[in-house]
Design a protein around this motif. Structure first.
Motif, PDB file in Angstrom:
ATOM      1  N   MET A   1       0.780  -1.099   0.082  1.00  9.56           N
ATOM      2  CA  MET A   1       0.152   0.018   0.184  1.00  9.56           C
ATOM      3  C   MET A   1       0.999   1.545   0.047  1.00  9.56           C
ATOM      4  N   ALA A   2       1.798   1.334   0.889  1.00 12.02           N
ATOM      5  CA  ALA A   2       2.590   2.447   0.684  1.00 12.02           C
ATOM      6  C   ALA A   2       3.363   2.803  -0.351  1.00 12.02           C
ATOM      7  N   SER A   3       3.688   1.813  -1.019  1.00 13.14           N
ATOM      8  CA  SER A   3       4.351   2.269  -2.366  1.00 13.14           C
ATOM      9  C   SER A   3       3.698   2.496  -3.535  1.00 13.14           C
ATOM     10  N   SER A   4       2.330   2.113  -3.405  1.00 14.02           N
ATOM     11  CA  SER A   4       1.537   2.794  -4.418  1.00 14.02           C
ATOM     12  C   SER A   4       1.750   3.856  -5.081  1.00 14.02           C
ATOM     13  N   ARG A   5       1.555   3.922  -6.673  1.00 15.22           N
ATOM     14  CA  ARG A   5       2.033   4.991  -7.367  1.00 15.22           C
ATOM     15  C   ARG A   5       0.884   6.246  -6.880  1.00 15.22           C
ATOM     16  N   ALA A   6      -0.340   5.949  -6.529  1.00 17.88           N
ATOM     17  CA  ALA A   6      -1.030   6.998  -6.165  1.00 17.88           C
ATOM     18  C   ALA A   6      -0.659   7.642  -4.793  1.00 17.88           C
ATOM     19  N   ASN A   7       0.364   7.078  -4.232  1.00 17.48           N
ATOM     20  CA  ASN A   7       0.533   7.875  -2.876  1.00 17.48           C
ATOM     21  C   ASN A   7       1.482   8.962  -2.971  1.00 17.48           C
TER      22      ASN A   7
END
Length: 228
Positions: free
Chosen positions: A27-33
């Motif tokens: 989750m933390a490495s999502s491109r949306a973050n």
């Protein structure tokens, strides 16, 4: 929300080896973050995953399981203390243990065209953590007391399954006919960052560590606007 509860437990004095943390590790490495590597529940809040916020007092979270590698049945095995090749870390069993089981995610109900379940990733209806699976796990677990806090939409349809099991108390963020409400909108990420029920749950436990279950319920019921 899971990390928010995790950090509340750590701040409350529970060591990491008393907590089994299951989360989507990607989750933390999502491109949306917009802030890669971190997880927050408010735009200016501390990093709940890596413990990188100076002065927050938050430790880096120790993830026991990546949810991508588990099934809903695996979660039941963890609760029941059944060690398998995919679930080596499980809850200890015994009459002296007090257990908190917290769940965050999506939910569905038979009344709205799904199954009475906490949805598990991208599985089909009925393959999630169903009401019957929760009842099975709670019935076979060995504990002194078991407290269940469920955030998903329609959560009541799942937690009702444990009614009548000795030593179990359960609370959901939404009843069988309604959705669970989000909170803390981020303009930068364009997403709701947390769940309102969980925000109130953590706030109450943080501000009043000795609160009773009754007062915890009443606090969440009065502050989680739109939920019944």
């Amino acid at each position: 929300d899971v990390l928010s509860v995790y950090q509340a437990l750590r701040r409350g004095g529970f060591p990491d080896d008393h907590i089994i943390l299951v989360i989507d590790a990607s989750m933390a490495s999502s491109r949306a973050n917009p802030m890669p590597g971190t997880v927050r529940t408010s735009p200016n809040g501390p990093d709940l995953l890596g413990g990188t916020t100076v002065g927050s007092g938050f430790a880096a979270a120790v993830i026991d399981y990546d949810s991508r590698n588990l099934t809903a049945r695996d979660i039941a095995n963890i609760l029941k203390g059944v060690q398998t090749s995919t679930t080596p870390v499980v809850l200890p069993q015994g009459d002296g243990h007090n257990i908190l089981f917290y769940w965050s995610g999506h939910g569905s109900s038979n009344a709205h065209g799904g199954a009475d379940e906490f949805v598990w990733r991208n599985t089909f209806a009925g393959e999630g953590f169903t009401a019957s699976l929760l009842k099975e796990a709670a019935s076979q677990m060995q504990f002194r007391k078991l407290c269940i806090a469920a955030e998903p939409c329609y959560g009541e349809c799942v937690i009702r399954a444990v009614e009548g099991i000795d030593g179990v108390i359960a609370m959901s963020g939404a009843n069988v006919a309604e959705q669970s409400w989000a909170d803390h909108w981020s303009d930068e990420a364009r997403i709701w960052m947390c769940d309102r029920f969980t925000l109130n749950l953590v706030t109450c436990l943080t501000d009043n560590p000795q609160t009773s279950f009754r007062d915890l319920f009443l606090y969440c019921a009065s502050h989680t606007l739109g939920s019944h």
